[in-house]
Enzyme design. Structure first.
Site: not given
Ligand code: ATP
Ligand code: MG
Length: 265
Positions: A173, A205, A207-210
């Site tokens: 990601k 942002t 919980g984007t990953g979850c």
């Molecule tokens: N500002 C943004 N706009 C659009 N998509 C985003 C944005 N930030 C993250 N994403 C998308 O959200 C998803 C999660 O990506 P990210 O790399 O943030 O994961 P993460 O670090 O595991 O997140 P978390 O901190 O919630 O565990 C991916 O599909 C990424 O492309």
């Molecule tokens: Mg994550």
């Protein structure tokens, strides 16, 4: 109705973890179930306390769900420590849980450690090989692959290495990159696909990953092939980000029910 299980931590703030997963499942029309691995006291600013759940209680939750209701897909999130990883991997094997999405959570967006350092080796050896799809962010891809991941070529190499560890599909990601678009890299052991989306400019942002991993599991349960499931999950996530309410003073939550919002009255 398709049945999807999340194996993850509870986020009292409602934006990530079990709460984000169950909201996502509900919004995507699957029946959501949960096995809680840890209780976190958390809001949009910080994680203040963590109580890890005993591994046999984690296993008992998975057993209870599998022995009665059944599971069409599952996702793992925060697993906290090595004994919980062992218990979860054994339960996944015991019940032959299909369509497992592994989100290899290590650190929260607010900076709290969500996986003990000594557990990474076990994650690599027992859980990664069970993953139908694994969804590391850039720092996690670097830890799992054992190489720096700072550009696209390194992301591809990391995906190859994580696939070689036994994960059948890998999504590296790109949320943490500084690019104007967010690009997630999908690899199935043969071909790479770049999944591009506009970067939503927002502080919400949490919980984007979850949410992304939960949506992927939901679409797998619906019967979509892996690449299609990931593409649809990303569409769901981008829409939830755009609709995010302004809540809390830190990294706020998404709106998982953006598609259902109706003005009051
Ligand atoms: N500002 C943004 N706009 C659009 N998509 C985003 C944005 N930030 C993250 N994403 C998308 O959200 C998803 C999660 O990506 P990210 O790399 O943030 O994961 P993460 O670090 O595991 O997140 P978390 O901190 O919630 O565990 C991916 O599909 C990424 O492309
Ligand atoms: Mg994550």
């Amino acid at each position: 109705m398709k049945r999807v299980l999340t194996i993850a931590g509870s986020d009292s703030g409602g934006g990530a973890g079990i709460q984000a997963d169950l909201k996502t499942f509900g919004a995507l029309g699957v029946f959501g179930m949960s096995a809680i691995t840890a209780v976190t006291a958390q809001n949009t600013v910080a994680v203040t306390r963590i109580q890890e759940i005993a591994p046999d209680i984690v296993a008992a939750q998975i057993d209870a769900v599998c022995e009665d209701i059944g599971v069409d897909a599952a996702k793992t999130g925060m697993l906290a420590n090595a004994p919980i990883i062992e218990a979860v991997a054994a339960a996944v094997r015991r019940h032959r849980i299909p369509n497992l999405v592994v989100d290899p959570v290590m650190v929260s967006k607010s900076g709290a450690a969500l996986l003990q350092k000594d557990a990474v080796r076990l994650l690599l050896t027992v859980l990664v090989p069970l993953a139908h799809i694994i969804t590391p962010n850039l720092p996690e891809a670097s830890v799992l692959a054992g190489i720096a991941v700072t550009n696209e070529e390194e992301a591809r190499e990391a995906a190859r290495r994580i696939h070689a560890l036994g994960a059948r599909h890998v999504v590296v990601k790109g949320g943490h990159a500084a690019s104007p678009n967010v690009v997630d890299l999908f690899y199935d052991g043969r071909d790479f696909q770049e999944l591009k989306a506009e970067r939503v400019v927002t502080t919400a942002t949490h919980g984007t990953g979850c949410t992304f991993a939960a949506a992927t599991a939901a679409y797998l349960a619906h019967g979509l092939p892996p690449l299609e499931a990931v593409i649809r999950a990303k569409e769901f996530l981008t829409a939830a980000l755009k609709a995010a309410p302004i809540l809390g003073r830190g990294t706020g939550p998404l709106d998982h029910f953006h598609a259902f919002r109706r003005p009051a009255g």
